[in-house]
Design an enzyme around this catalytic site. Structure first.
Site, mmCIF file in Angstrom:
data_model
loop_
_atom_site.group_PDB
_atom_site.id
_atom_site.type_symbol
_atom_site.label_atom_id
_atom_site.label_comp_id
_atom_site.label_asym_id
_atom_site.label_seq_id
_atom_site.Cartn_x
_atom_site.Cartn_y
_atom_site.Cartn_z
ATOM 1 N N CYS A 138 52.164 31.254 43.969
ATOM 2 C CA CYS A 138 53.509 31.703 43.620
ATOM 3 C C CYS A 138 54.219 32.100 44.901
ATOM 4 O O CYS A 138 53.782 33.011 45.600
ATOM 5 C CB CYS A 138 53.446 32.887 42.662
ATOM 6 S SG CYS A 138 55.066 33.504 42.164
ATOM 7 N N THR A 166 28.137 40.504 64.717
ATOM 8 C CA THR A 166 27.504 41.664 64.089
ATOM 9 C C THR A 166 27.833 41.700 62.603
ATOM 10 O O THR A 166 28.980 41.546 62.205
ATOM 11 C CB THR A 166 27.984 42.957 64.759
ATOM 12 O OG1 THR A 166 27.695 42.892 66.161
ATOM 13 C CG2 THR A 166 27.289 44.172 64.163
ATOM 14 N N GLY A 223 33.913 33.532 49.654
ATOM 15 C CA GLY A 223 33.764 32.173 49.162
ATOM 16 C C GLY A 223 34.389 31.128 50.064
ATOM 17 O O GLY A 223 33.837 30.042 50.241
ATOM 18 N N GLY A 253 31.836 38.024 46.909
ATOM 19 C CA GLY A 253 31.557 39.367 46.414
ATOM 20 C C GLY A 253 32.651 39.965 45.553
ATOM 21 O O GLY A 253 32.374 40.665 44.579
ATOM 22 N N HIS A 254 33.915 39.702 45.884
ATOM 23 C CA HIS A 254 34.988 40.412 45.180
ATOM 24 C C HIS A 254 35.269 39.855 43.789
ATOM 25 O O HIS A 254 36.090 40.393 43.056
ATOM 26 C CB HIS A 254 36.275 40.442 46.024
ATOM 27 C CG HIS A 254 37.023 39.150 46.086
ATOM 28 N ND1 HIS A 254 38.240 38.965 45.451
ATOM 29 C CD2 HIS A 254 36.755 37.993 46.723
ATOM 30 C CE1 HIS A 254 38.686 37.748 45.703
ATOM 31 N NE2 HIS A 254 37.806 37.142 46.460
ATOM 32 N N GLN A 256 33.254 31.329 40.705
ATOM 33 C CA GLN A 256 33.681 31.828 39.399
ATOM 34 C C GLN A 256 32.541 31.897 38.389
ATOM 35 O O GLN A 256 32.574 32.719 37.472
ATOM 36 C CB GLN A 256 34.813 30.958 38.842
ATOM 37 C CG GLN A 256 36.136 31.135 39.558
ATOM 38 C CD GLN A 256 36.743 32.522 39.376
ATOM 39 O OE1 GLN A 256 36.382 33.269 38.473
ATOM 40 N NE2 GLN A 256 37.671 32.868 40.245
#
Length: 379
Positions: free
Chosen positions: A325, A237, A71, A200-201, A179
């Protein structure tokens, strides 16, 4: 102790089927997609199929998808790409005060380079005003970048209305949908956006993967220089194994997304019901009417965020403040600051976010443990 992970807005576990899908591309199918021999053709075929899958998930065409490392890169590629390619048309950009730092810091860097940026305010629910967008528009505005759903409080903006407002303006419209993707249906034509960022994550895919949707005809400068990958817009690549995993995660999301979103909403409602039942003092941050189903941001008056997070962790619950944090202290969230100014809510709020492997039993336990901790700390 059974650990409970309710920080899926930060990152999500990889789906087992995604891992399985990726493995052959680390070993057996390792060719460079730019090579013309059969090893290269095999991985090129995977990229083409993955691009079709990504495009289908948002109602786009395959040639409008540029794979990225996530993102942040997608946001940066959209913002810098449009700004640099359209300097002759103007140097004004509109965004909001509650964007992800991938957008805010990119805009701040452009300001250092001479661009002008308008940062729109939000109300106490985290929503911007359509009138504010209208008032901020100028003849030299080249980009409007407004996130779809906020990563900290879950508030959803009226992206289709903003897109309609911009239809007769030269400015391109970008939305960070990281999100929202996977829990809300997205169609780029209905949203009337020119650029859209995905990671993706956040959908149980691998880290280091994502894509940027770029509407045909949008003038955008390359994000890197070298080979001719990604239609000469992103040299290098391709991350073939990662893209294989991303495509599988997207396929699972398209099959199960609506069902999962309904479950997450039920989790949110169950957690709020228990917190209410336990008679603790709390306030919900965000917009109950226009919100993402998987994010619940709650303020606990009299309880410091960092103390609450440590106590939750000791109870085996992984939640988040939604903000950075460092060195044992939590800086006030820029999102909550934009919503509430210097009010105490910026220093006592916790974000719970739901996802893969969560169960209603886990959420109920989380709610009861949270209530127990809050009761002790509020005394």
């Amino acid at each position: 102790m059974d650990l409970i992970y309710v920080d899926h807005a930060a990152t999500s576990p990889i789906h087992p089927e995604v891992v399985q899908e990726m493995m052959p591309y680390f070993t057996e199918y390792f060719g460079n997609p730019s090579s013309i021999h059969q090893f290269g053709r095999k991985t090129r075929q995977l990229l083409d199929e993955a691009r079709r899958t990504a495009a289908k998930s948002i109602g786009a065409a395959p040639n409008q998808i540029m794979f990225t490392s996530g993102g942040t890169e997608a946001d940066n590629a959209a913002i810098f790409g449009v700004a640099y390619a359209n300097k002759e048309r103007g140097n004004h950009i509109i965004t909001t005060q509650i964007e992800h730092h991938a957008v805010l810091h990119a805009c701040e860097e452009l300001e250092r380079q001479g661009f002008e940026v308008t940062y729109l305010p939000v109300d106490e629910k985290g929503r911007i005003s359509l009138q504010d967008v209208k008032d901020a528009l100028r003849e030299d505005t080249v980009l409007v970048t407004i996130m779809y759903g906020n990563n900290e409080v879950g508030t959803v903006q009226d992206i289709p209305a903003i897109g309609e407002l911009l239809e007769d303006h030269q400015a391109y419209f970008h939305t960070d949908a990281v999100q929202a993707y996977g829990v809300l249906p997205l169609n780029v034509d209905e949203l009337k956006v020119d650029l859209l960022s995905i990671s993706g994550h956040k959908i149980n895919g691998p880290k280091g993967t994502g894509f940027l949707y770029i509407r045909e005809g949008v003038a955008i400068a390359p994000s890197s220089f070298g080979g001719e990958q990604e239609r000469k817009r992103r040299a290098g690549t391709e991350n073939v194994a990662g893209i294989a995993g991303l495509a599988k995660a997207i396929s699972i999301m398209m099959e199960q997304g609506a069902e999962k979103a309904a479950a997450y909403l039920a989790y949110k409602e169950a957690m709020l019901a228990i917190l209410t039942q336990e008679d603790i003092n709390f306030q919900v941050n965000g917009d109950p009417e226009y919100g993402l189903p998987h994010i619940l941001n709650v303020s606990f008056p009299g309880v410091k965020t960092e103390v609450m997070l440590v106590n939750l962790d000791l109870a085996g619950i992984a939640a988040s403040s939604g903000s950075a944090c460092t060195a044992g202290s939590v800086e006030p969230s820029h999102v909550l600051t934009a919503m509430f100014g210097k009010a105490e809510r910026t220093k006592n709020s916790i974000r719970f976010s739901f996802g893969l492997n969560n169960t209603i039993e886990q959420i109920e336990k989380t709610a009861y443990e949270t209530a127990k901790i809050v009761k002790r700390l509020q005394k």
